[in-house]
Design an enzyme around this catalytic site. Structure first.
Site, PDB file in Angstrom:
ATOM      1  N   ARG A  67       0.821  -1.218   0.000  1.00 16.74           N
ATOM      2  CA  ARG A  67       0.000   0.000   0.000  1.00 16.74           C
ATOM      3  C   ARG A  67       0.848   1.257   0.000  1.00 16.74           C
ATOM      4  O   ARG A  67       0.369   2.331  -0.390  1.00 16.74           O
ATOM      5  CB  ARG A  67      -0.993  -0.030   1.176  1.00 16.74           C
ATOM      6  CG  ARG A  67      -2.119  -1.037   0.962  1.00 16.74           C
ATOM      7  CD  ARG A  67      -2.994  -1.190   2.186  1.00 16.74           C
ATOM      8  NE  ARG A  67      -2.280  -1.701   3.336  1.00 16.74           N
ATOM      9  CZ  ARG A  67      -2.016  -2.997   3.551  1.00 16.74           C
ATOM     10  NH1 ARG A  67      -2.437  -3.900   2.685  1.00 16.74           N
ATOM     11  NH2 ARG A  67      -1.332  -3.381   4.600  1.00 16.74           N
ATOM     12  N   GLU A 104       4.327  -7.175  12.699  1.00 16.06           N
ATOM     13  CA  GLU A 104       3.286  -7.381  13.712  1.00 16.06           C
ATOM     14  C   GLU A 104       2.699  -8.783  13.636  1.00 16.06           C
ATOM     15  O   GLU A 104       2.391  -9.399  14.637  1.00 16.06           O
ATOM     16  CB  GLU A 104       2.186  -6.328  13.525  1.00 16.06           C
ATOM     17  CG  GLU A 104       1.227  -6.223  14.685  1.00 16.06           C
ATOM     18  CD  GLU A 104       0.058  -5.298  14.384  1.00 16.06           C
ATOM     19  OE1 GLU A 104       0.007  -4.711  13.295  1.00 16.06           O
ATOM     20  OE2 GLU A 104      -0.819  -5.188  15.248  1.00 16.06           O
TER      21      GLU A 104
HETATM   22  P1  AMP Z   1       5.207  -3.131  11.183  1.00 15.44           P
HETATM   23  O1  AMP Z   1       6.426  -3.686  10.510  1.00 15.44           O
HETATM   24  O2  AMP Z   1       4.809  -3.935  12.368  1.00 15.44           O
HETATM   25  O3  AMP Z   1       5.362  -1.657  11.456  1.00 15.44           O
HETATM   26  O4  AMP Z   1       4.012  -3.299  10.149  1.00 15.44           O
HETATM   27  C1  AMP Z   1       3.806  -2.369   9.140  1.00 15.44           C
HETATM   28  C2  AMP Z   1       3.381  -3.015   7.834  1.00 15.44           C
HETATM   29  O5  AMP Z   1       2.381  -4.004   8.031  1.00 15.44           O
HETATM   30  C3  AMP Z   1       2.794  -1.989   6.903  1.00 15.44           C
HETATM   31  O6  AMP Z   1       3.207  -2.288   5.580  1.00 15.44           O
HETATM   32  C4  AMP Z   1       1.305  -2.123   7.079  1.00 15.44           C
HETATM   33  O7  AMP Z   1       0.629  -1.980   5.861  1.00 15.44           O
HETATM   34  C5  AMP Z   1       1.104  -3.522   7.653  1.00 15.44           C
HETATM   35  N1  AMP Z   1       0.286  -3.542   8.876  1.00 15.44           N
HETATM   36  C6  AMP Z   1       0.715  -3.926  10.104  1.00 15.44           C
HETATM   37  N2  AMP Z   1      -0.260  -3.870  11.002  1.00 15.44           N
HETATM   38  C7  AMP Z   1      -1.346  -3.433  10.345  1.00 15.44           C
HETATM   39  C8  AMP Z   1      -2.696  -3.145  10.752  1.00 15.44           C
HETATM   40  N3  AMP Z   1      -3.103  -3.313  12.010  1.00 15.44           N
HETATM   41  N4  AMP Z   1      -3.543  -2.664   9.813  1.00 15.44           N
HETATM   42  C9  AMP Z   1      -3.130  -2.497   8.529  1.00 15.44           C
HETATM   43  N5  AMP Z   1      -1.886  -2.750   8.094  1.00 15.44           N
HETATM   44  C10 AMP Z   1      -1.000  -3.222   8.988  1.00 15.44           C
END
Ligand code: AMP
Length: 179
Positions: A67, A104
């Protein structure tokens, strides 16, 4: 168009849809697609980023799979600078740098072409959402492997309670909307 900051953020925030238990039980997915399907809101989101970076001598936008490509592409076009894509493993055709990372909901590998960023090039790294910061940190390491300078991270949404900003503490971080 100059963005009336507070009300613009409120309109964007109100349109983000919570999808519980996606893609795994316990995760509340922030669905930004209602922003994309509304022409005014999509323009607003892109304008927020454009106004922030148009006078910061940004030379390259680095957008994160998937995205991040949507906002990154539009932002690069408005700034008149190039776009580099950071992709999940196995999608890029040319020689690439590779970084493993934790996110995550899982583990992954991100890749960027070895010529994706030039030495000392001033880069903004963009994604739709900051959660734990693992993905963004991996993208930063890819940019730094090429010798790029990170002007700022840009996110439409930040999940503040996951403390991704702390993980990115050595970089400036901008997010339009925080939960
Ligand atoms: P992080 O590496 O944990 O910061 O996760 C960020 C990436 O995972 C981004 O590319 C987001 O699009 C996706 N992402 C993680 N958690 C979510 C969430 N709760 N809702 C939407 N996208 C998420």
């Amino acid at each position: 168009m100059t963005v009336p900051f507070k009300s613009a953020m409120d309109r964007l925030k109100a349109s983000i849809r919570d999808v519980p238990d996606f893609p795994k039980p316990g995760i509340v997915f922030k669905d930004i697609t209602p922003i994309l399907t509304d022409g005014q809101l999509f323009r607003l989101a892109v304008t927020i980023f454009t106004e922030r970076y148009q006078r910061k001598s940004v030379e390259r936008i680095v957008a994160i799979d998937a995205r991040g490509f949507i906002f990154g592409g539009a932002l690069a076009r408005h700034l008149g600078v190039g776009l580099t894509i950071v992709r999940k493993k196995g999608k890029l055709p040319y020689k690439s740098h590779q970084i493993e990372y934790a996110l995550e909901y899982g583990q992954g590998t991100l890749e960027m072409h070895i010529d994706g960023v030039m030495k000392h090039q001033r880069v903004v790294i963009i994604d739709d959402l900051l959660a734990t910061g693992g993905t963004a940190e991996a993208a930063a390491r890819l940019v730094e492997l090429c010798g790029g300078e990170i002007v700022e991270f840009a996110f439409l949404v930040e999940l503040g309670f996951l403390k991704g900003r702390e993980r990115l503490a050595k970089y400036p971080v901008f997010s339009a909307i925080t939960y």
